[in-house]
Design a protein around this motif. Structure first.
Motif, PDB file in Angstrom:
ATOM      1  N   HIS A  95       0.834  -1.201   0.000  1.00  0.00           N
ATOM      2  CA  HIS A  95       0.000   0.000   0.000  1.00  0.00           C
ATOM      3  C   HIS A  95       0.872   1.256   0.000  1.00  0.00           C
ATOM      4  CE1 HIS A  95      -2.964  -2.924   1.586  1.00  0.00           C
ATOM      5  NE2 HIS A  95      -3.885  -2.117   1.081  1.00  0.00           N
ATOM      6  N   ASP A  96       0.330   2.348  -0.559  1.00  0.00           N
ATOM      7  CA  ASP A  96       1.031   3.621  -0.468  1.00  0.00           C
ATOM      8  C   ASP A  96       0.616   4.336   0.812  1.00  0.00           C
ATOM      9  OD1 ASP A  96      -1.461   4.818  -0.927  1.00  0.00           O
ATOM     10  OD2 ASP A  96      -1.001   5.380  -2.997  1.00  0.00           O
ATOM     11  N   LEU A  97       1.072   5.563   0.982  1.00  0.00           N
ATOM     12  CA  LEU A  97       0.806   6.297   2.224  1.00  0.00           C
ATOM     13  C   LEU A  97      -0.651   6.714   2.365  1.00  0.00           C
ATOM     14  CD1 LEU A  97       4.031   8.510   2.444  1.00  0.00           C
ATOM     15  CD2 LEU A  97       3.543   6.316   3.560  1.00  0.00           C
ATOM     16  N   ASP A  98      -1.409   6.681   1.273  1.00  0.00           N
ATOM     17  CA  ASP A  98      -2.847   6.965   1.328  1.00  0.00           C
ATOM     18  C   ASP A  98      -3.672   5.697   1.501  1.00  0.00           C
ATOM     19  OD1 ASP A  98      -2.498   9.729   0.943  1.00  0.00           O
ATOM     20  OD2 ASP A  98      -2.351   9.456  -1.228  1.00  0.00           O
ATOM     21  N   ASN A  99      -2.971   4.590   1.772  1.00  0.00           N
ATOM     22  CA  ASN A  99      -3.596   3.273   1.962  1.00  0.00           C
ATOM     23  C   ASN A  99      -4.244   2.748   0.681  1.00  0.00           C
ATOM     24  OD1 ASN A  99      -3.877   1.132   3.795  1.00  0.00           O
ATOM     25  ND2 ASN A  99      -6.036   1.607   4.092  1.00  0.00           N
ATOM     26  N   THR A 100      -3.756   3.186  -0.463  1.00  0.00           N
ATOM     27  CA  THR A 100      -4.196   2.651  -1.749  1.00  0.00           C
ATOM     28  C   THR A 100      -3.394   1.397  -2.059  1.00  0.00           C
ATOM     29  OG1 THR A 100      -4.744   4.861  -2.562  1.00  0.00           O
ATOM     30  CG2 THR A 100      -4.440   3.131  -4.204  1.00  0.00           C
ATOM     31  N   LEU A 101      -4.078   0.345  -2.468  1.00  0.00           N
ATOM     32  CA  LEU A 101      -3.403  -0.894  -2.811  1.00  0.00           C
ATOM     33  C   LEU A 101      -2.678  -0.716  -4.148  1.00  0.00           C
ATOM     34  CD1 LEU A 101      -2.941  -3.909  -2.078  1.00  0.00           C
ATOM     35  CD2 LEU A 101      -4.978  -4.430  -3.453  1.00  0.00           C
ATOM     36  N   CYS A 102      -1.358  -0.848  -4.120  1.00  0.00           N
ATOM     37  CA  CYS A 102      -0.532  -0.650  -5.313  1.00  0.00           C
ATOM     38  C   CYS A 102      -0.071  -1.968  -5.927  1.00  0.00           C
ATOM     39  CB  CYS A 102       0.693   0.189  -4.975  1.00  0.00           C
ATOM     40  SG  CYS A 102       0.325   1.865  -4.435  1.00  0.00           S
ATOM     41  N   ALA A 103       0.081  -2.998  -5.104  1.00  0.00           N
ATOM     42  CA  ALA A 103       0.508  -4.309  -5.601  1.00  0.00           C
ATOM     43  C   ALA A 103       0.002  -5.364  -4.634  1.00  0.00           C
ATOM     44  CB  ALA A 103       2.027  -4.389  -5.739  1.00  0.00           C
ATOM     45  N   GLN A 104      -0.223  -6.548  -5.170  1.00  0.00           N
ATOM     46  CA  GLN A 104      -0.621  -7.666  -4.328  1.00  0.00           C
ATOM     47  C   GLN A 104      -0.042  -8.944  -4.915  1.00  0.00           C
ATOM     48  OE1 GLN A 104      -4.898  -7.687  -4.328  1.00  0.00           O
ATOM     49  NE2 GLN A 104      -5.057  -8.391  -6.443  1.00  0.00           N
TER      50      GLN A 104
END
Length: 268
Positions: A95-104
């Motif tokens: 996750h990025d600092l905005d809690n957006t999922l960037c990779a899984q």
């Protein structure tokens, strides 16, 4: 000659909140503000290895890259989804600092055994002693900030030239995390994500070839800090491609890496 990789900062530093902040070597060639996915794959491997423990070896790691991975900060976590005497699996999130999922992604780990000598395929190892120093195969980045390719030690088989198409190169990379010794498989991850950048069929100014995922299958933990990649990329008019790499240490093959590629011509 001084080693660029050994003198470089680690790919990441970790702050008191557990956030991984990218240093210059982690920056990708496509954007000045985002990471190369290889170092981030190393963080994913690290999280999975910590979660499962050293009794089992990480044998497969698949990471889907859903969004650009900001240098400014990433949170990486792994959760066990299965754990038996023989194997274990995890689910990994970035996750990025905005809690957006960037990779899984997911990982699979197999128990270590001592079987003594077992038969295996005979393969002639690449000879690093004959390798010739050279530049990173992708050339310059698409921005003017220091990036991943400038912090590597790179060498090629004798007689190399940076022509389009399949290539083999040796690479030594910076350490993954400041103040921490990386594991053998963590040290392989940055190279594993370079197959598309090694075996491009046209330079980036003529065709973009970003990968949307990485699958790393490891059958033996690599030794040493120099590793090689024999890579080939298949590109198609549909805008879809794939990169295949055989990864080696000085004793022979240790893993394969696959990347799905999205092709995009440069904007007019």
């Amino acid at each position: 000659m001084t080693s660029k990789a050994l003198m470089a900062p680690s790919f990441f530093s970790q702050n008191s909140d557990g956030v991984f902040v990218g240093n210059d070597p982690a920056r990708g060639p496509w954007s000045a503000d985002h990471c190369h996915a290889g170092p981030v794959t190393g963080l994913a491997a690290r999280a999975a290895e910590i979660e499962i423990g050293a009794e089992k070896m990480l044998c497969r790691l698949t990471l889907d890259i859903l969004r650009p991975l900001p240098l400014s900060g990433l949170r990486v976590a792994a959760e066990t989804t299965r754990h038996t005497r023989t194997l274990a699996t995890t689910q990994i999130t970035v996750h990025d600092l905005d809690n957006t999922l960037c990779a899984q992604g997911t990982s699979m780990h197999l128990v270590r055994k001592d079987l003594g000598d077992v038969p295996t395929a005979a393969v002639v190892p690449l000879d690093r002693a004959k390798a010739v120093p050279g530049p990173f195969s992708i050339g310059v980045g698409l921005h003017d900030k220091p990036y991943f390719g400038q912090f590597l030690d790179v060498a090629y088989p004798p007689g190399f030239d940076l022509h389009p198409g399949p290539k083999t190169l040796w690479m030594r990379t910076p350490n993954l995390l400041e103040g921490e010794q990386q594991s053998p498989i963590q040290s392989l991850c940055a190279l594993a994500d370079c197959g598309n950048g090694i075996s491009w069929n046209a330079p980036p100014k003529e065709m973009g070839f970003m990968n949307t995922d990485l699958t790393l299958n490891v059958h033996r933990e690599p030794e040493g800090d120099w590793h090689a990649s024999e890579s080939i990329s298949h590109w198609h008019s549909s805008g879809i491609g794939m990169s295949q790499s055989v990864l080696q240490d000085e004793k022979g093959p240790v893993a394969t890496a696959l990347q799905t590629l999205v092709l995009h011509p440069p904007k007019a």
